[in-house]
Write an enzyme that holds these catalytic residues in place. Sequence first.
Site, mmCIF file in Angstrom:
data_model
loop_
_atom_site.group_PDB
_atom_site.id
_atom_site.type_symbol
_atom_site.label_atom_id
_atom_site.label_comp_id
_atom_site.label_asym_id
_atom_site.label_seq_id
_atom_site.Cartn_x
_atom_site.Cartn_y
_atom_site.Cartn_z
ATOM 1 N N HIS A 1 18.432 6.914 23.286
ATOM 2 C CA HIS A 1 18.776 6.750 21.873
ATOM 3 C C HIS A 1 17.808 5.762 21.236
ATOM 4 O O HIS A 1 16.974 5.162 21.925
ATOM 5 C CB HIS A 1 20.213 6.241 21.718
ATOM 6 C CG HIS A 1 20.426 4.879 22.305
ATOM 7 N ND1 HIS A 1 20.767 4.668 23.620
ATOM 8 C CD2 HIS A 1 20.315 3.625 21.770
ATOM 9 C CE1 HIS A 1 20.877 3.373 23.861
ATOM 10 N NE2 HIS A 1 20.592 2.723 22.756
ATOM 11 N N HIS B 1 14.744 -0.761 18.691
ATOM 12 C CA HIS B 1 14.340 -0.384 20.044
ATOM 13 C C HIS B 1 14.539 1.102 20.299
ATOM 14 O O HIS B 1 15.342 1.758 19.647
ATOM 15 C CB HIS B 1 15.114 -1.184 21.106
ATOM 16 C CG HIS B 1 16.562 -0.825 21.220
ATOM 17 N ND1 HIS B 1 17.569 -1.500 20.567
ATOM 18 C CD2 HIS B 1 17.207 0.155 21.926
ATOM 19 C CE1 HIS B 1 18.736 -0.974 20.860
ATOM 20 N NE2 HIS B 1 18.554 0.037 21.682
#
Lengths: 309, 309, 309, 309
Positions: free
Chosen positions: D154, D216
């Site tokens: 993700h 991230h």
Amino acid sequence: MAMTGVLRPGHVAIRVLDLDEAVKFYSDVMGLVETGRDDMGRVYFKCWDEQDHNSYIIREADQAGVDFVGFKVLDNETLNKLEKDLNEFGIETRRIEAGEMLETGERVRFTLPSGHEFELYADKTKVGNGMGLTNPAPWYTQSEHGIAPVRLDHMLLYGPNIAEVKKIFCDVLGFFLVERVLGEDNETEAALWLSCSHKVHDIAFVEYPEPGKLHHTSFLMESWERVLRAGDIMSMNEVAVDIGPTRHGITRGCTIYAWDPSGNRFETFMGGYHPYPDYETITWTWDNFAQGLDYPQRKLHESFLTVVS
Amino acid sequence: MAMTGVLRPGHVAIRVLDLDEAVKFYSDVMGLVETGRDDMGRVYFKCWDEQDHNSYIIREADQAGVDFVGFKVLDNETLNKLEKDLNEFGIETRRIEAGEMLETGERVRFTLPSGHEFELYADKTKVGNGMGLTNPAPWYTQSEHGIAPVRLDHMLLYGPNIAEVKKIFCDVLGFFLVERVLGEDNETEAALWLSCSHKVHDIAFVEYPEPGKLHHTSFLMESWERVLRAGDIMSMNEVAVDIGPTRHGITRGCTIYAWDPSGNRFETFMGGYHPYPDYETITWTWDNFAQGLDYPQRKLHESFLTVVS
Amino acid sequence: MAMTGVLRPGHVAIRVLDLDEAVKFYSDVMGLVETGRDDMGRVYFKCWDEQDHNSYIIREADQAGVDFVGFKVLDNETLNKLEKDLNEFGIETRRIEAGEMLETGERVRFTLPSGHEFELYADKTKVGNGMGLTNPAPWYTQSEHGIAPVRLDHMLLYGPNIAEVKKIFCDVLGFFLVERVLGEDNETEAALWLSCSHKVHDIAFVEYPEPGKLHHTSFLMESWERVLRAGDIMSMNEVAVDIGPTRHGITRGCTIYAWDPSGNRFETFMGGYHPYPDYETITWTWDNFAQGLDYPQRKLHESFLTVVS
Amino acid sequence: MAMTGVLRPGHVAIRVLDLDEAVKFYSDVMGLVETGRDDMGRVYFKCWDEQDHNSYIIREADQAGVDFVGFKVLDNETLNKLEKDLNEFGIETRRIEAGEMLETGERVRFTLPSGHEFELYADKTKVGNGMGLTNPAPWYTQSEHGIAPVRLDHMLLYGPNIAEVKKIFCDVLGFFLVERVLGEDNETEAALWLSCSHKVHDIAFVEYPEPGKLHHTSFLMESWERVLRAGDIMSMNEVAVDIGPTRHGITRGCTIYAWDPSGNRFETFMGGYHPYPDYETITWTWDNFAQGLDYPQRKLHESFLTVVS
């Protein structure tokens, strides 16, 4: 004062049926590090995290099995004292000169009442674990090459007269009896787990009519996940597996047993607890031995109990 | 012959600010087993897998910290010999009579140059680990009550003169130096990890101006997953955490550090390797100490380096 | 748009021979949470981390086995659409009214060509996982009570006509075929692993002459270490274990299989990978099925292949 | 019917400051598999266990950050329908032709209110995970080359207007809100974890004044032990680590965060639970966000909250 006598299993010499096949197996599947070959055709290996030059030695022979087992002692003074103690106990010993095994000092050899050749030595060249002595990493590439055990952990030997063997280890060499299995009479000791440290076993014996037999050599893994990984690698390489992954009730150790291409059983093992010489012995009764052997399944695996090399 | 001297850290006596709060913490959060209370108001605990009556003792006081640390030795003969050796080395000792601590034999007490009270003893009543000596299970309910460490593992003490301390442990008590950290001059030893077994540390010292300080008491966990679980339980119980979960470069140990309600730091620790007395010392240089302390992050945690009790 | 149809196995109804014994087993050994009992004598359980009221239902009967399996769908619109699709495909369905099962909405029931009663439903009362919806802890006491699986994961059913079954799941209900085992002819599909999500299986079928049989119900564990712990608890409670701990080649899942006191097999399972509907099916050939079944040992366990309830 | 819309994060395109350095990092340290380079200078990678040709694409630029994020949908029919839905919702889309990215079909691109370029696509060439579709091994050499995550898991993106972003994902694309963090007013949603599957997150957003920022990219690890191993490898390769190893309260995930050589943060992540679209959203209140972020330590790490690329 601490750890002042016998330190640990330092080497085991194993017979294999085909040297090339065995070298390939121990290098690539087991993931040991080859450290040398000698004039007698022996090939020397160590586990990646061991500091000494060698711990597992193989030679080609017509029959699989174990030639001898060696334990490292603290120093030459200890070696001399233990030899004297053995002699006084009535055990004949002989010296094997330094260098007979690569990078290994003088060895004191004797025959156990179980028929196994056993030896003590004080010196083996340190070659290091590949990570140096200054700011070392916790592991490196070799730690993931093949099964890659951390160290030689212990051996289980089959032979007669283990009551006599126990006396030598406990009364002369300073081991203590960590666990034992009683025979059908619920009195005789059928199997013994002996420690010279705070490991659950440095060596173990099972009473067996034929002398000098090897049940297995055990290699230490770092975690239960590494035991699973070992099983994966065994399957990928068509290694014959005996039992596991499972947990032993005896020692609480978690394990897979398999055979090298010559039929020498080995163990990839982790866990257990931390007994000390002041601990009392744990006893497994005959009727509950199945739980001691395979804790989840409580099953007496026929091959495990009867096949030796 | 093996393990014939000092066996292991056997007990540590800790001062807490509020006894009830501390008892609740050590029973329910840490998951130690309370085994007794004495006339002096001390409460005795053990880890679930320990055999002896007690290993962690607390008393209420105005200031947190450590009263004394005790190591178990093999037997009274060893105790007498070690006391004689200590005296010959110039260390004054005194005997504390059997029974002064619950279920504990006579202790030989002396003061380390670091200002810590240290003692040796040979006897402590065995109460078992709750699973008996015949066909024992590998664990039971208590093994999952709170953090539930397996055993008291080691302590890290802060104080002056650790070069002198090292001599006592290595030259008199038979420990060996497993790892060390050099100071800024890259020569002086700023921290020492000492073993009397094949653990990566049975006790450790850091050079520090103030005498007799405690950095942490360490408890052994069985796996990296159990360290994570310990961190979860710390959070659920609002325990103040210092650093971790992480791995140390030094000793390779995996760890979380936290404080008990009184400000005594403790460690929940697993892993490391298996050094023996014949191993060479590993050295961490000052410039790389951050990697030694917190391997993944390579960070010098201020609180970890400066807060002691 | 995502996950818009069948969500997951929502409940399974199992027959047991002795209700009290079974309740004790599923509560204390398996560690399920009892959530209710109904007028028909059924006892309802859920796994600790499940949100819905129930997932595992037992009733007393003369013969062990499975009464029915239910999958939860997204909403009533989906339920109606799927019923229509099933009818159009030629499957007769019937409605079971809301409340026939505790806290469960209307169900659409039909019989699979394998002889199993299968149903879809959209509603089941949420009771939560015991940790609330605000700042929840990652786990709590119930997570360590008994084996304590996270959730009902999947079932493996034995029966005839699995080629027909596959069509219903893949062409009507929107499942995809993740893995399959070919029969001796290397052409017929002997076993099917089907997913409606990105799990390696939500349901699986093996071709078998007798209709409506249960091979096992599978419960999800969080780690390989939790699978080992499950095996320990099985041994402590004298649960009959079939195979494991081991890894399947098929699905890569890590597992132990055992039987409840009535002879219904269950699995404590972890791992595997994450297939999606766009993935291609993995095929296990008959000659290599042993590796698919028990990856480390490559052994065709007789009981595992033949015993069903 | 199941998983009929958006399947998963399929690719992310990242800007790096030095291509050679980045290729070396992603190949050897992260352990991704390089699968191609295109005319525009982009280098394509995949994780070892992914089936599609690429999932992580880098190009050299003056500034680090994310160019675009792509999610794979079930098929072209779904792609067309979702584009129509987006347009009807008021989102302008444009088509990027098949082949603009290597081995990737036509993409539907649009700009999120948070300033991120987002795209959907249905086709990417399958290259397999290196183990084939017949009797595959569970892993192979590449699985242990570097950190070696299993898959792209993700992304967490920072930007404005996440309330608008949520509507697009939940009302148009069929995601559901798994967890959220409330802002200081305990009302506004400051952070959103969104899933289109039963993962705890397929994408996440944090409200932030500057548009189009990357917090991230997350890579999935198989176990907590593999997260520790990832941290070891980071240290061995002097990778800058932000936080961890630790567990998030939010999602229960276990994690390390670090930066690639260009300053793009990535996560090596495992665990969490298995939410479904019928689950209720979990809320973290502002005052307890520290526990949500770093469960053991309950610490608001400054760098983690403020540094983006």
